[in-house]
Design a protein around this motif. Structure first.
Motif, short mmCIF file in Angstrom:
data_model
loop_
_atom_site.label_atom_id
_atom_site.label_comp_id
_atom_site.label_asym_id
_atom_site.label_seq_id
_atom_site.Cartn_x
_atom_site.Cartn_y
_atom_site.Cartn_z
N PHE A 29 0.78 -1.29 0.04
CA PHE A 29 0.10 0.06 -0.01
C PHE A 29 0.92 1.33 0.01
O PHE A 29 0.29 2.40 -0.08
N GLY A 30 2.20 1.00 0.12
CA GLY A 30 3.01 2.29 -0.17
C GLY A 30 3.58 2.39 -1.43
O GLY A 30 4.34 3.30 -1.82
N ASP A 31 3.25 1.20 -2.37
CA ASP A 31 3.73 1.31 -3.76
C ASP A 31 3.07 2.49 -4.54
O ASP A 31 1.81 1.81 -4.89
N ARG A 32 3.72 2.94 -5.20
CA ARG A 32 2.98 4.09 -6.32
C ARG A 32 2.44 3.36 -7.34
O ARG A 32 1.18 3.79 -7.50
N ARG A 33 2.86 2.45 -7.76
CA ARG A 33 2.18 1.52 -9.06
C ARG A 33 0.89 0.92 -8.47
O ARG A 33 -0.02 0.87 -9.22
N ALA A 34 0.99 0.37 -7.44
CA ALA A 34 -0.33 -0.25 -6.84
C ALA A 34 -1.30 0.57 -6.46
O ALA A 34 -2.36 0.25 -6.60
N MET A 35 -0.89 1.75 -6.09
CA MET A 35 -1.79 2.92 -5.52
C MET A 35 -2.23 3.64 -6.60
O MET A 35 -3.07 4.58 -6.32
N ARG A 36 -1.92 3.41 -7.65
CA ARG A 36 -2.13 4.38 -8.92
C ARG A 36 -3.67 4.55 -8.92
O ARG A 36 -4.07 5.75 -9.35
N TYR A 37 -4.42 3.62 -9.20
CA TYR A 37 -5.88 3.78 -9.27
C TYR A 37 -6.75 3.64 -7.97
O TYR A 37 -7.90 3.51 -7.82
N TRP A 38 -6.20 3.74 -6.81
CA TRP A 38 -6.64 3.58 -5.37
C TRP A 38 -7.53 4.71 -5.06
O TRP A 38 -7.20 5.76 -5.73
#
Length: 183
Positions: A29-38
């Motif tokens: 949840f700190g990864d910008r790729r993972a959170m791009r569409y969160w």
């Protein structure tokens, strides 16, 4: 801490998120790729992940949010989460959310994990309807929902304000009758 029922799939185990998962929660949840569409910015530090795990436990205690940790059964290391949120027992519906470590994208694991929770919701929690919303540019998540049988139901304009920008949300729904017919 309320223990969630353990769910298993051919390649995964879904279990209660524990305090020992905080570092992995932060990594994902700190990864910008993972959170791009969160619906919120990436966690800035480990303390944010600790607070998030606390909210997961609180939601389970209150019975309003059930968030499973997705792990590889071989090592029990957290690779993502699947969430039942906004659970309305009165109306037999809930929202579905999922997050997977970007290193594990493209392997069908999100569909497999989310499918286990969807099935649990229909079979064990007496849900009639699942709902989900995604960022319009999140093509991978759209594929996950469509493969689970979710149908598009509309669009909410400028629903989320994340990273200083407004974004729309595409709405999807899955009825128990459609899920049962597809089995």
């Amino acid at each position: 801490m309320t223990e969630l029922p353990t769910l298993t799939t051919p390649r995964l185990k879904l279990r209660t998120v524990t305090d020992r998962d905080v570092d992995r929660v932060f990594a994902i949840f700190g990864d910008r790729r993972a959170m791009r569409y969160w619906s919120h910015d990436p966690f800035p530090d480990r303390a944010a992940a600790e607070a998030y795990v606390g909210k997961i436990h609180q939601g389970a205690e209150e019975g309003t949010l059930l968030q499973w940790g997705v792990v590889d059964p071989a090592d029990d290391v957290l690779i993502g989460t699947v969430t039942l949120y906004e659970w309305s027992r009165e109306h037999h519906r809930a929202g579905l959310g999922y997050m997977l470590d970007p290193a594990r994208w493209g392997q069908g694991l999100a569909r497999e994990a989310a499918g286990a929770v969807v099935g649990h919701g229909f079979e064990a929690l007496d849900l009639h309807r699942w709902e989900a919303d995604i960022h319009p540019d999140n093509h991978g998540s759209r594929k996950v929902l469509q493969r689970l049988g979710f149908l598009p139901e509309g669009r909410q304009r400028e629903r989320w304000f994340v990273g200083g920008e407004w974004s729309d949300a595409e709405l999807y729904g899955l009825l128990r009758s459609a899920w049962e017919a597809a089995r």
